[in-house]
Design a protein around this motif. Structure first.
Motif, short mmCIF file in Angstrom:
data_model
loop_
_atom_site.label_atom_id
_atom_site.label_comp_id
_atom_site.label_asym_id
_atom_site.label_seq_id
_atom_site.Cartn_x
_atom_site.Cartn_y
_atom_site.Cartn_z
N GLN A 73 0.99 -4.30 5.71
CA GLN A 73 1.30 -5.62 5.16
C GLN A 73 1.88 -5.53 3.74
OE1 GLN A 73 -2.51 -7.63 5.47
NE2 GLN A 73 -1.95 -8.49 7.49
N ALA A 74 2.50 -6.64 3.32
CA ALA A 74 3.01 -6.76 1.95
C ALA A 74 2.88 -8.22 1.53
CB ALA A 74 4.46 -6.32 1.86
N ALA A 75 2.77 -8.45 0.22
CA ALA A 75 2.78 -9.82 -0.28
C ALA A 75 3.92 -9.96 -1.27
CB ALA A 75 1.45 -10.15 -0.97
N VAL A 95 9.56 -7.76 5.90
CA VAL A 95 10.42 -7.25 4.84
C VAL A 95 10.67 -5.77 5.08
CG1 VAL A 95 8.51 -6.71 3.25
CG2 VAL A 95 10.80 -7.12 2.32
N ARG A 96 11.91 -5.34 4.81
CA ARG A 96 12.23 -3.92 4.89
C ARG A 96 12.25 -3.35 3.48
NH1 ARG A 96 14.96 -2.71 9.94
NH2 ARG A 96 15.08 -4.70 11.05
N VAL A 97 11.53 -2.24 3.32
CA VAL A 97 11.45 -1.59 2.01
C VAL A 97 12.22 -0.28 2.09
CG1 VAL A 97 9.90 -0.58 0.28
CG2 VAL A 97 9.20 -2.63 1.57
N TYR A 98 13.16 -0.07 1.14
CA TYR A 98 14.08 1.06 1.21
C TYR A 98 13.69 2.26 0.36
CZ TYR A 98 17.03 -2.53 3.33
OH TYR A 98 17.50 -3.54 4.12
N ARG A 99 12.62 2.13 -0.42
CA ARG A 99 12.20 3.26 -1.27
C ARG A 99 10.69 3.36 -1.29
NH1 ARG A 99 15.80 2.84 -6.72
NH2 ARG A 99 14.34 4.47 -7.42
N SER A 100 10.18 4.54 -1.51
CA SER A 100 8.74 4.72 -1.62
C SER A 100 8.28 4.33 -3.02
CB SER A 100 8.36 6.18 -1.35
OG SER A 100 8.93 7.00 -2.36
N ALA A 101 6.99 4.19 -3.21
CA ALA A 101 6.44 3.85 -4.53
C ALA A 101 5.16 4.62 -4.74
CB ALA A 101 6.18 2.36 -4.63
N ARG A 161 0.88 -1.17 0.00
CA ARG A 161 0.00 0.00 0.00
C ARG A 161 0.92 1.22 0.00
NH1 ARG A 161 -5.10 -2.19 2.29
NH2 ARG A 161 -5.78 -0.12 2.92
N VAL A 162 0.55 2.23 -0.81
CA VAL A 162 1.42 3.38 -1.01
C VAL A 162 1.76 4.08 0.31
CG1 VAL A 162 1.53 5.69 -2.05
CG2 VAL A 162 0.70 3.74 -3.41
N ALA A 163 0.75 4.23 1.16
CA ALA A 163 0.96 4.95 2.41
C ALA A 163 2.00 4.27 3.29
CB ALA A 163 -0.36 5.09 3.18
N ASP A 164 2.07 2.94 3.20
CA ASP A 164 2.98 2.18 4.07
C ASP A 164 4.45 2.37 3.71
OD1 ASP A 164 0.93 1.18 5.58
OD2 ASP A 164 0.79 -0.71 4.46
N VAL A 165 4.71 2.76 2.43
CA VAL A 165 6.12 2.92 2.03
C VAL A 165 6.48 4.38 1.80
CG1 VAL A 165 6.31 0.58 1.10
CG2 VAL A 165 5.57 2.46 -0.40
N ALA A 166 5.54 5.29 2.05
CA ALA A 166 5.81 6.72 1.85
C ALA A 166 7.02 7.13 2.70
CB ALA A 166 4.59 7.54 2.21
N GLY A 167 7.99 7.78 2.06
CA GLY A 167 9.16 8.28 2.77
C GLY A 167 10.19 7.24 3.14
N ALA A 168 10.00 6.00 2.69
CA ALA A 168 10.97 4.95 3.04
C ALA A 168 12.32 5.24 2.40
CB ALA A 168 10.44 3.59 2.58
N SER A 169 13.41 4.92 3.08
CA SER A 169 14.77 5.13 2.56
C SER A 169 15.66 4.04 3.14
CB SER A 169 15.27 6.51 2.98
OG SER A 169 15.43 6.52 4.40
N ALA A 180 10.80 1.08 5.56
CA ALA A 180 9.48 0.70 6.05
C ALA A 180 9.53 -0.81 6.33
CB ALA A 180 8.41 1.01 5.01
N ALA A 181 9.07 -1.20 7.48
CA ALA A 181 9.05 -2.64 7.79
C ALA A 181 7.61 -3.13 7.69
CB ALA A 181 9.61 -2.89 9.19
N LEU A 182 7.40 -4.14 6.85
CA LEU A 182 6.04 -4.63 6.60
C LEU A 182 5.95 -6.11 6.90
CD1 LEU A 182 5.48 -2.84 3.15
CD2 LEU A 182 4.68 -2.07 5.41
N GLU A 183 4.74 -6.52 7.25
CA GLU A 183 4.50 -7.93 7.53
C GLU A 183 4.22 -8.66 6.21
OE1 GLU A 183 0.98 -10.73 9.47
OE2 GLU A 183 0.80 -8.54 9.42
N VAL A 184 4.98 -9.72 5.91
CA VAL A 184 4.77 -10.48 4.67
C VAL A 184 3.66 -11.50 4.90
CG1 VAL A 184 5.81 -11.96 2.91
CG2 VAL A 184 7.17 -10.15 4.00
N VAL A 185 2.56 -11.31 4.16
CA VAL A 185 1.40 -12.18 4.42
C VAL A 185 1.38 -13.41 3.52
CG1 VAL A 185 -0.08 -10.36 5.33
CG2 VAL A 185 -0.04 -10.78 2.85
#
Lengths: 440, 440
Positions: A105-107, A154-160, A70-78, A83-88
């Protein structure tokens, strides 16, 4: 009409190449279309507009291996503040039951897999730690090799942005669009498109079945022993190959001896598998020209459009030519002269266009070009005849190969084109720009 | 090497298109030649120089229908003072026992018939009264229709030089000449020449047998019902057609589900009829990329040259590629990406040249040209990638069709060429001259 000169309309005048070709093309009708499996339809002409029944891609899907988020979950990630998300779980291509990606969450998602509900974008796996917690990774690893990675964090390092790395449903073609127009020739990319939109068959004109036979008691099958006065049959091999090259299904019937009754019954037998019959030999004015004799009587003479016309054409090589239709289905027949080069040139000028007309192709002709004549001395050409000279053509220049003699089959084998010398030209100086038919 | 990353040499670097192609062409050897019947040898490459065993024509023969005469007997002949000669009989093509033409005599002779002993020239029938005693005639009539004309007297209205209308023995090719060179592709005219010199077979490299299979659990056969998350298999149809187009005998294996063991055993089964195996799908970095998983373990890992390398290529579309050899015969295998456009472009760049190398063709590449880009706005291309854009090319200009997205199979079906944007170019302005691959 006397018995001695049956159905030989126009035998005392010279016909032009164009008149003869026009008559042929006016008489040859495209074959009736049939529904063919895609692999059998290759090279054929489509007879209907094909509409897209279902949009392509049929669903939003990922263009990368990565994580659906979801876009909001990775906003501003670097890299510093991932951003740390739960892999479902995993979403694979072809998967029907989709996970729902909720907030936080992320898949894991594979290229081509449907975007799961809730997710708005895909972040490529290279922008994440791949669930390993050890910084950016190069790629995903197979679930069978690393099952632990399909869950956890999972750690996400960039926004989308929304829709990033998502191929939208219908972005290739939309249901209701016209995929292909009637008249399209089905090559590999058109077959790709038909298959992609779910068409397993196509309605096309089939390849014409062309029966090729050569006539002449002097003809011997290649590989056998040549006796006095005999020559090898090359025409039936050459024209079968040329017919196949033109797109036909070609059947070679061996050489038939100079006997009108045998020839008539051979052709009669072959009609069942012929959309077009091509004979060579026996059409000039000679006393043993049995094709002329046999075919002059062929078919029901009272039936309009039945029977073969023999003509002298204003061309060189290839002066004597026959054309008409025979049998109950009015199967078209072209009777070519017997000399190998004459028959080959006649095939190029008359049979190839007829085959392509049967296929329903719009452009039935070989490409032509203009090129500068390179030769030691001027070419000479008989007045009132259109002359076709074997040649090689490259980079705007064309050079004759061999002489004008119609028996130079060796020269033909080294030619890639034909120089056309018009009827009213008797001499062509070196350096002149001439018309060239490219045989390529 | 760990189990998790077997045989994935170079997976962390980008390879150039040229490097990958070079590796493929260095590994692919032309197929062993075999002796084929002429019709089966069409389109194949000859592996030996073919010498002429017997001169063509094999005997002096007539180039016209007419009368074989002695020069002295017709010297000074004119319409006013014709030469009257005794007709000793007919000479037909293929006739073995020849008449002797003595002083004051003539023989009726047909085009292609051997010049009988004693005769020195042929006078065309149009220069005679045809034996009818009623002035010049237009042509000969069949013996069966006019038996009386094969004997009696003929009036000749013109003189003839020695050898007039005679095709000399060996004037086309002479015994011992080289008819065709090794390396020649056998098209119809070359088949004509081989047949004419009596060769019923030719020693050529056979057409390669290419097995095409697509992978992906999401793939459904065209014509069947599409369920959620599924798409139609188009690659196996498109690449089979493209392989056939390139000259191969192509076998389409249906889509194989994403299961490494099934895929391995399917390929194993197919090897018996494969000179080359082409797979699509499952080669990117995804967790479900079974081709990679299945093939990474294929064959005897201790055997040098066995196994498949997976690489990332500096190109768009078509980044992930696999190549190597498998099985006891080290059968070459190319693993292409699964996206239809990526797989098609990959086929053009890598598989087609491989097929043509197997055939022994010298030039394995599509023709390229340079053309002026016609487009509304500048094209953009990722830095460091060679981009291939679908386009239509005509009269020195080239226009992109569809966007750069690799899933636009609809655009591919309307393209006839590919624009090549080099690795170091990120933007191409309208009007720029660009390199274009013509897909023909």
């Amino acid at each position: 009409m006397s018995t001695a000169a049956p159905r030989t309309t126009g035998q005392d005048r010279l016909w032009s190449v164009d008149e003869h070709l026009e008559d042929i093309l006016a008489a040859v009708r495209p074959l009736e279309p049939i529904e063919l499996q895609l692999p059998d339809a290759q090279g054929c002409v489509l007879v209907e507009d094909v509409m897209v029944p279902v949009s392509l891609p049929p669903f939003d899907n990922s263009s990368m291996d990565g994580y659906a988020v979801r876009v909001a979950d990775v906003a501003g990630a670097s890299e510093e503040y991932p951003a740390a998300l739960e892999v479902v779980g995993d979403v694979a291509a072809g998967q029907a039951d989709l996970l729902h990606v909720g907030p936080g969450q992320a898949a894991r998602i594979m290229t081509g897999a449907p975007l799961p509900p809730g997710a708005e974008a895909v972040v490529p796996v290279e922008w994440t730690d791949g669930g390993l917690g050890e910084g950016p990774v190069h790629g995903m690893r197979a679930r069978s090799l690393a099952p632990e990675q399909s869950s956890g964090r999972v750690r996400v390092y960039r926004s989308a942005e929304a829709r990033a790395h998502v191929r939208a449903k219908g972005s290739d073609v939309r249901a209701g669009d016209r995929a292909l127009e009637a008249g399209t020739v089905l090559g590999p990319p058109q077959i790709a498109l038909l298959a992609a939109i779910g068409r397993g068959t196509a309605r096309v004109r089939p390849r014409p079945r062309v029966v090729v036979l050569s006539t002449g008691s002097e003809l011997v099958q290649p590989g056998e022993e040549l006796r006095s006065g005999q020559i090898y049959d090359s025409n039936s091999f050459a024209l079968t190959a040329a017919a196949r090259d033109a797109g036909a299904i070609a059947y070679r019937v061996g050489a038939v001896a100079d006997d009108a009754e045998t020839l008539r019954s051979t052709i009669d037998d072959q009609l069942v598998r012929a959309d077009l019959v091509v004979t060579t030999g026996g059409v000039s004015v000679g006393a043993y020209d049995v094709v002329k004799e046999a075919l002059s009587h062929f078919g029901d003479e009272d039936e309009p459009g039945s029977g073969i016309d023999f003509r002298k054409l204003a061309m060189q090589p290839g002066k004597p030519q026959g054309f008409g239709s025979i049998g109950p289905d009015h199967t078209p027949l072209l009777a070519l002269p017997g000399n190998p080069v004459s028959s080959y040139v006649s095939f190029e000028l008359f049979v190839r266009p007829a085959i392509r007309a049967l296929m329903g192709l719009e452009d039935v002709h070989r490409p032509t070009t203009r090129a500068k004549l390179v030769t030691d001395k001027a070419l000479t050409s008989p007045r009132g005849r259109r002359q076709f000279l074997r040649a090689t053509c490259a980079e705007g220049t064309v050079r004759p190969v061999g002489g004008a003699g119609s028996h130079l089959v060796a020269a033909l084998a080294h030619a890639d084109s034909l120089i056309v010398v018009p009827e009213d030209v008797e001499s062509v100086e070196p350096g002149t720009e001439v018309e060239v038919v490219l045989l390529g």
